[in-house]
Design a protein around this motif. Structure first.
Motif, PDB file in Angstrom:
ATOM      1  N   VAL A  74       0.879  -0.916   0.094  1.00 35.25           N
ATOM      2  CA  VAL A  74       0.089   0.075  -0.183  1.00 35.25           C
ATOM      3  C   VAL A  74       0.969   1.200   0.034  1.00 35.25           C
ATOM      4  O   VAL A  74       1.714   1.438   0.987  1.00 35.25           O
ATOM      5  N   ALA A  75       0.902   1.991  -1.142  1.00 36.18           N
ATOM      6  CA  ALA A  75       1.557   3.305  -1.248  1.00 36.18           C
ATOM      7  C   ALA A  75       1.587   4.049   0.136  1.00 36.18           C
ATOM      8  O   ALA A  75       0.574   4.234   0.700  1.00 36.18           O
ATOM      9  N   GLY A  76       2.772   4.494   0.699  1.00 34.94           N
ATOM     10  CA  GLY A  76       2.842   5.254   1.722  1.00 34.94           C
ATOM     11  C   GLY A  76       2.783   4.425   3.017  1.00 34.94           C
ATOM     12  O   GLY A  76       2.729   5.208   4.207  1.00 34.94           O
ATOM     13  N   LYS A  77       2.302   3.288   3.147  1.00 34.29           N
ATOM     14  CA  LYS A  77       1.826   2.567   4.099  1.00 34.29           C
ATOM     15  C   LYS A  77       2.881   1.364   4.506  1.00 34.29           C
ATOM     16  O   LYS A  77       2.881   0.897   5.609  1.00 34.29           O
ATOM     17  N   GLY A  78       3.079   0.524   3.449  1.00 34.40           N
ATOM     18  CA  GLY A  78       4.034  -0.534   3.515  1.00 34.40           C
ATOM     19  C   GLY A  78       3.540  -1.610   2.823  1.00 34.40           C
ATOM     20  O   GLY A  78       2.595  -1.802   2.281  1.00 34.40           O
ATOM     21  N   SER A  79       4.210  -2.906   3.243  1.00 32.62           N
ATOM     22  CA  SER A  79       3.966  -4.164   2.492  1.00 32.62           C
ATOM     23  C   SER A  79       3.365  -5.002   3.501  1.00 32.62           C
ATOM     24  O   SER A  79       3.506  -4.975   4.672  1.00 32.62           O
ATOM     25  N   TYR A  80       2.131  -5.829   3.327  1.00 38.56           N
ATOM     26  CA  TYR A  80       1.371  -6.768   4.438  1.00 38.56           C
ATOM     27  C   TYR A  80       1.297  -7.998   3.707  1.00 38.56           C
ATOM     28  O   TYR A  80       1.291  -8.060   2.358  1.00 38.56           O
ATOM     29  N   VAL A  81       1.252  -9.065   4.434  1.00 39.30           N
ATOM     30  CA  VAL A  81       1.004 -10.375   4.175  1.00 39.30           C
ATOM     31  C   VAL A  81      -0.505 -10.330   3.463  1.00 39.30           C
ATOM     32  O   VAL A  81      -1.364  -9.892   3.936  1.00 39.30           O
ATOM     33  N   ALA A  82      -0.432 -10.781   2.127  1.00 43.13           N
ATOM     34  CA  ALA A  82      -1.604 -10.999   1.273  1.00 43.13           C
ATOM     35  C   ALA A  82      -2.554 -12.054   2.066  1.00 43.13           C
ATOM     36  O   ALA A  82      -2.327 -13.106   2.606  1.00 43.13           O
ATOM     37  N   ALA A  83      -3.924 -11.880   1.697  1.00 44.15           N
ATOM     38  CA  ALA A  83      -4.986 -13.037   2.060  1.00 44.15           C
ATOM     39  C   ALA A  83      -4.764 -14.264   0.876  1.00 44.15           C
ATOM     40  O   ALA A  83      -4.702 -13.732  -0.192  1.00 44.15           O
ATOM     41  N   ILE A  84      -4.189 -15.169   1.430  1.00 40.88           N
ATOM     42  CA  ILE A  84      -3.653 -16.135   0.234  1.00 40.88           C
ATOM     43  C   ILE A  84      -4.894 -17.169   0.062  1.00 40.88           C
ATOM     44  O   ILE A  84      -5.638 -17.525   0.700  1.00 40.88           O
ATOM     45  N   ASN A  85      -5.060 -17.529  -1.099  1.00 41.25           N
ATOM     46  CA  ASN A  85      -6.320 -18.239  -1.663  1.00 41.25           C
ATOM     47  C   ASN A  85      -5.574 -19.800  -1.253  1.00 41.25           C
ATOM     48  O   ASN A  85      -4.644 -20.185  -1.565  1.00 41.25           O
ATOM     49  N   THR A  86      -6.627 -20.526  -0.988  1.00 42.99           N
ATOM     50  CA  THR A  86      -6.240 -22.032  -0.504  1.00 42.99           C
ATOM     51  C   THR A  86      -5.503 -22.796  -1.561  1.00 42.99           C
ATOM     52  O   THR A  86      -4.697 -23.595  -1.224  1.00 42.99           O
ATOM     53  N   GLU A  87      -6.153 -22.588  -2.747  1.00 41.86           N
ATOM     54  CA  GLU A  87      -5.385 -23.443  -3.999  1.00 41.86           C
ATOM     55  C   GLU A  87      -3.950 -22.854  -3.971  1.00 41.86           C
ATOM     56  O   GLU A  87      -3.068 -23.775  -4.347  1.00 41.86           O
ATOM     57  N   MET A  88      -3.422 -21.895  -3.971  1.00 42.22           N
ATOM     58  CA  MET A  88      -2.299 -21.320  -4.028  1.00 42.22           C
ATOM     59  C   MET A  88      -1.561 -21.893  -2.990  1.00 42.22           C
ATOM     60  O   MET A  88      -0.346 -22.132  -3.154  1.00 42.22           O
ATOM     61  N   LEU A  89      -2.083 -21.760  -1.704  1.00 43.17           N
ATOM     62  CA  LEU A  89      -1.286 -22.166  -0.746  1.00 43.17           C
ATOM     63  C   LEU A  89      -1.088 -23.664  -0.729  1.00 43.17           C
ATOM     64  O   LEU A  89      -0.052 -24.250  -0.446  1.00 43.17           O
ATOM     65  N   ARG A  90      -1.895 -24.434  -1.226  1.00 40.71           N
ATOM     66  CA  ARG A  90      -1.722 -25.883  -1.369  1.00 40.71           C
ATOM     67  C   ARG A  90      -0.630 -26.172  -2.579  1.00 40.71           C
ATOM     68  O   ARG A  90       0.153 -27.057  -2.429  1.00 40.71           O
ATOM     69  N   GLU A  91      -0.763 -25.498  -3.480  1.00 40.67           N
ATOM     70  CA  GLU A  91       0.477 -25.570  -4.583  1.00 40.67           C
ATOM     71  C   GLU A  91       1.587 -25.452  -4.121  1.00 40.67           C
ATOM     72  O   GLU A  91       2.521 -25.976  -4.407  1.00 40.67           O
ATOM     73  N   THR A  92       1.707 -24.310  -3.166  1.00 42.78           N
ATOM     74  CA  THR A  92       3.052 -23.935  -2.827  1.00 42.78           C
ATOM     75  C   THR A  92       3.438 -25.115  -1.893  1.00 42.78           C
ATOM     76  O   THR A  92       4.731 -25.499  -1.864  1.00 42.78           O
ATOM     77  N   LYS A  93       2.601 -25.645  -0.842  1.00 45.15           N
ATOM     78  CA  LYS A  93       3.087 -26.594   0.062  1.00 45.15           C
ATOM     79  C   LYS A  93       3.490 -27.913  -0.999  1.00 45.15           C
ATOM     80  O   LYS A  93       4.344 -28.656  -0.353  1.00 45.15           O
ATOM     81  N   VAL A  94       2.683 -28.192  -1.834  1.00 41.99           N
ATOM     82  CA  VAL A  94       2.986 -29.487  -2.623  1.00 41.99           C
ATOM     83  C   VAL A  94       4.244 -29.186  -3.366  1.00 41.99           C
ATOM     84  O   VAL A  94       5.147 -30.366  -3.422  1.00 41.99           O
ATOM     85  N   LYS A  95       4.771 -28.117  -3.770  1.00 45.38           N
ATOM     86  CA  LYS A  95       5.950 -27.689  -4.351  1.00 45.38           C
ATOM     87  C   LYS A  95       7.150 -28.099  -3.482  1.00 45.38           C
ATOM     88  O   LYS A  95       8.144 -28.561  -3.727  1.00 45.38           O
ATOM     89  N   MET A  96       6.801 -27.331  -2.148  1.00 43.25           N
ATOM     90  CA  MET A  96       7.901 -27.697  -1.117  1.00 43.25           C
ATOM     91  C   MET A  96       8.007 -29.359  -0.687  1.00 43.25           C
ATOM     92  O   MET A  96       9.441 -29.700  -0.501  1.00 43.25           O
TER      93      MET A  96
END
Length: 124
Positions: free
Chosen positions: A69-91
């Motif tokens: 967010v411009a002027g406020k910083g960076s934050y952890v995004a809401a992760i969609n569950t499919e992307m989270l699963r895919e990331t874990k499978v890759k790991m």
């Protein structure tokens, strides 16, 4: 948040940051909407270039792990569950590849490896 940079790694520094932050997010160590250190503060803490840190944050944002967010910083995004699963499978695939390579080094057959995996999966 603990990020370790290895100068002896073949992996570029920005990717080391990206992968470690992803791991913290996937494991739930960094919660949704949690603020990240500013690019300048992280660079100072890790004793690296601001450009390198910016590149890591840009990559994480591109992959949907953080929002800025411009002027406020960076934050952890809401992760969609499919992307989270895919990331874990890759790991898991990466860790299994490492285990298979070690098994081959000591001469374990595929059958022995499968039996071992089955035992571990079923809880011994």
């Amino acid at each position: 948040m603990n990020i370790l940079i290895s100068n002896s790694s073949d992996e570029p520094i920005y990717l080391q940051i990206v992968n470690q932050l992803k791991e913290h997010i996937v494991k739930g160590e960094l919660a949704e909407s949690e603020p990240l250190p500013s690019i300048r503060n992280l660079a100072k803490e890790l004793k690296i270039s601001v450009i390198t840190t910016k590149r890591a944050y840009d990559e994480l944002e591109k992959e949907g792990f953080i929002v800025t967010v411009a002027g406020k910083g960076s934050y952890v995004a809401a992760i969609n569950t499919e992307m989270l699963r895919e990331t874990k499978v890759k790991m898991i695939e990466e860790k299994m590849t490492e285990a298979i390579n070690e098994a081959k080094l000591v001469g374990l057959s595929l059958k022995e490896l499968q039996d071992m995996l089955k035992l571990i999966y079923e809880g011994w």
